[in-house]
Scaffold this active site. Structure first.
Site, mmCIF file in Angstrom:
data_model
loop_
_atom_site.group_PDB
_atom_site.id
_atom_site.type_symbol
_atom_site.label_atom_id
_atom_site.label_comp_id
_atom_site.label_asym_id
_atom_site.label_seq_id
_atom_site.Cartn_x
_atom_site.Cartn_y
_atom_site.Cartn_z
ATOM 1 C CB CYS A 117 19.818 -27.050 18.162
ATOM 2 S SG CYS A 117 19.508 -27.554 19.884
ATOM 3 C CG HIS A 262 18.744 -30.429 16.074
ATOM 4 N ND1 HIS A 262 20.018 -30.534 16.216
ATOM 5 C CD2 HIS A 262 18.126 -30.222 17.073
ATOM 6 C CE1 HIS A 262 20.178 -30.503 17.809
ATOM 7 N NE2 HIS A 262 19.045 -30.120 18.129
ATOM 8 C CG ASN A 292 20.132 -32.054 21.069
ATOM 9 O OD1 ASN A 292 21.178 -31.634 20.398
ATOM 10 N ND2 ASN A 292 19.190 -31.516 21.424
HETATM 11 N N1 ACO Z 1 13.077 -40.442 33.315
HETATM 12 C C1 ACO Z 1 11.955 -40.983 33.639
HETATM 13 N N2 ACO Z 1 10.833 -39.923 33.960
HETATM 14 C C2 ACO Z 1 11.198 -38.897 33.344
HETATM 15 C C3 ACO Z 1 12.183 -38.179 33.102
HETATM 16 C C4 ACO Z 1 13.416 -39.159 32.805
HETATM 17 N N3 ACO Z 1 14.496 -38.838 32.263
HETATM 18 N N4 ACO Z 1 12.403 -37.016 32.746
HETATM 19 C C5 ACO Z 1 10.904 -36.566 32.983
HETATM 20 N N5 ACO Z 1 10.343 -37.880 33.483
HETATM 21 C C6 ACO Z 1 9.032 -37.733 33.821
HETATM 22 C C7 ACO Z 1 8.323 -36.314 34.345
HETATM 23 O O1 ACO Z 1 8.631 -36.149 35.554
HETATM 24 C C8 ACO Z 1 6.730 -36.778 34.302
HETATM 25 O O2 ACO Z 1 6.572 -37.243 35.347
HETATM 26 P P1 ACO Z 1 5.043 -37.012 36.033
HETATM 27 O O3 ACO Z 1 3.975 -37.588 35.161
HETATM 28 O O4 ACO Z 1 4.951 -37.701 37.312
HETATM 29 O O5 ACO Z 1 5.023 -35.603 35.911
HETATM 30 C C9 ACO Z 1 6.633 -37.877 33.087
HETATM 31 O O6 ACO Z 1 8.068 -38.343 32.978
HETATM 32 C C10 ACO Z 1 6.276 -37.395 31.945
HETATM 33 O O7 ACO Z 1 6.959 -36.080 31.577
HETATM 34 P P2 ACO Z 1 6.567 -35.317 30.246
HETATM 35 O O8 ACO Z 1 7.318 -34.166 30.343
HETATM 36 O O9 ACO Z 1 5.099 -35.598 30.066
HETATM 37 O O10 ACO Z 1 7.158 -36.204 28.974
HETATM 38 P P3 ACO Z 1 7.098 -35.954 27.478
HETATM 39 O O11 ACO Z 1 6.362 -36.782 26.941
HETATM 40 O O12 ACO Z 1 6.735 -34.622 27.331
HETATM 41 O O13 ACO Z 1 8.943 -36.027 27.107
HETATM 42 C C11 ACO Z 1 10.526 -34.735 26.786
HETATM 43 C C12 ACO Z 1 9.595 -35.082 27.723
HETATM 44 C C13 ACO Z 1 11.378 -35.968 26.304
HETATM 45 C C14 ACO Z 1 11.723 -33.717 27.372
HETATM 46 C C15 ACO Z 1 10.115 -34.324 25.422
HETATM 47 O O14 ACO Z 1 9.125 -33.187 25.933
HETATM 48 C C16 ACO Z 1 10.782 -33.590 24.488
HETATM 49 O O15 ACO Z 1 11.828 -34.268 23.925
HETATM 50 N N6 ACO Z 1 10.877 -32.257 24.380
HETATM 51 C C17 ACO Z 1 11.644 -31.520 23.608
HETATM 52 C C18 ACO Z 1 12.929 -31.173 24.072
HETATM 53 C C19 ACO Z 1 14.359 -31.319 23.357
HETATM 54 O O16 ACO Z 1 14.224 -32.014 22.344
HETATM 55 N N7 ACO Z 1 15.219 -30.330 23.800
HETATM 56 C C20 ACO Z 1 16.365 -30.126 23.274
HETATM 57 C C21 ACO Z 1 16.741 -28.901 23.045
HETATM 58 S S1 ACO Z 1 15.983 -28.090 21.825
HETATM 59 C C22 ACO Z 1 16.081 -29.350 20.620
HETATM 60 O O17 ACO Z 1 17.287 -29.390 20.087
HETATM 61 C C23 ACO Z 1 14.902 -29.069 19.623
#
Ligand code: ACO
Length: 335
Positions: A117, A262, A292
């Site tokens: 990224c 980004h 993304n």
């Molecule tokens: N749909 C529905 N539920 C989902 C999904 C989905 N697509 N994905 C995960 N869940 C569930 C999980 O299983 C979890 O369930 P549980 O509570 O029963 O275990 C629940 O949703 C909550 O999951 P969390 O991981 O706590 O959710 P969070 O609020 O952290 O959001 C996310 C997750 C969106 C991935 C967030 O952590 C995030 O955006 N992180 C940054 C990741 C990123 O941007 N990566 C890209 C590459 S790096 C970069 O570009 C910066």
């Protein structure tokens, strides 16, 4: 005495595949909801490749648009910097394929970079250094990303697969004198101790044979991510690096006219801007429509912001990115 050259952004270009995949479409193939995806990330839809899109030809289309807009031909370029996570061949890199496809008549060098990224921010820094050294005068930067073909598009992979989209962005930079608007500075960082927090492990040099076809259930062919760790580090590092680049140029966030961040997650970008006390109007997002697209997010978003007239020539702009590696960085420029 002649001063050393500086670097200006001449033009940009972009390409996204025609196939729109909405959150509702994803609801049909995995246990997710439009509401969950929008609330957690701000993404409404993304583009996935059709049968004819590849890392190479998406990059070529974006590059041609940048060349056309600058009224330049391939032979006006004297170096290519290409970046992409998933390339057409394991080797050679896609840069030489792009060089062939654009029809250069001379053997201009093509460099492939792997900075995820942060790739565009790294590439701008590299291009600026080369131009300032006098070695090259005009450089084509292309980031092209095909995620969809390596995602686990089942409920098992939903935490990652809803976030990514396919697309390409390009920019042409060239030498200018220091009185013209130019790239002021770049800051780059990495922290390899977090390499496994966001990784796609296979195919790997550890495998003999390289493609372990006898292990069809090997989940390391899909990307895996510690989402919360990525989320927290993305905010901290992007805020830090903006302060760092502004501080060493005797500027503050108030001096910025525009921020191109980004496009990973709307909440990340909102928190970064809030911490810097930069009003939300001073940025632009494409994440809602394209997801993304890794190295392509900044050139795509910048391209659109310029076309919409949100960013204007002469304004002070920062590009900031954070991604797998971890790697992060920023470019500060007068556009
Ligand atoms: N749909 C529905 N539920 C989902 C999904 C989905 N697509 N994905 C995960 N869940 C569930 C999980 O299983 C979890 O369930 P549980 O509570 O029963 O275990 C629940 O949703 C909550 O999951 P969390 O991981 O706590 O959710 P969070 O609020 O952290 O959001 C996310 C997750 C969106 C991935 C967030 O952590 C995030 O955006 N992180 C940054 C990741 C990123 O941007 N990566 C890209 C590459 S790096 C970069 O570009 C910066």
């Amino acid at each position: 005495m002649a001063t050393s050259p500086r670097t200006r952004i001449v033009s940009t270009g972009m390409y996204v595949p025609s196939r729109v995949v909405t959150n509702k479409d994803l609801e049909k193939i995995m246990d997710t909801t439009d509401e969950w995806i929008q609330q957690r990330s701000g993404i409404k839809e993304r583009r996935w490749v059709t049968d004819t899109d590849t890392t190479l030809n998406m990059g070529v289309t974006a590059a041609r648009q940048a060349l056309d807009r600058a009224k330049l031909k391939a032979d006006d370029i004297d170096l290519i910097i290409f970046g992409g996570l998933v390339t057409d061949y394991v080797f050679p890199g896609t840069g030489v394929l792009l060089q062939r496809e654009l029809g250069f008549s001379s053997p201009v060098p093509a460099l492939d970079i792997r900075n995820q990224c942060s790739g565009f921010v790294y590439a701008i820094s590299l291009a600026d250094a080369w131009i300032r050294s006098g070695q090259y005068k005009r450089i084509l930067i292309v980031g092209s990303e095909v995620h969809s073909t390596s995602l686990d598009i089942s409920t098992r992979g939903r935490d990652i697969s809803v976030l990514f989209g396919d697309g390409a962005g390009a920019a042409i930079v060239e030498a200018c004198d220091e009185k013209s608007a130019h790239i002021i500075d770049s800051v780059l960082h990495s922290e390899g101790k977090y390499a496994e927090a966001l990784t796609l492990a296979k195919p790997s040099s550890n495998d003999h044979p390289r493609l372990a076809l006898e292990k069809p259930n090997d989940l390391s062919i899909y990307p895996k991510m510690d989402g919360k760790l990525v989320f927290k580090n993305a905010i901290t590092r992007m805020v830090e690096v903006i302060h760092e680049i502004l501080g060493r140029n005797n500027m503050t966030p108030k001096d910025l006219d525009f921020v191109i961040a980004h496009q990973a997650n709307m909440r990340i970008n909102q928190m970064v801007l809030n911490q810097l006390e930069i009003p939300f109007e001073k940025t632009h997002h494409t994440l809602d429509r394209y997801g993304n697209t890794t190295m392509a997010t900044i050139p795509i978003t910048f391209d659109e912001a310029v076309l919409l007239g949100k960013v204007k020539r002469g304004q002070t702009v920062v590009f900031v990115a954070f991604g797998a590696g971890f790697t992060w960085g920023a470019n500060l420029l007068k556009f």
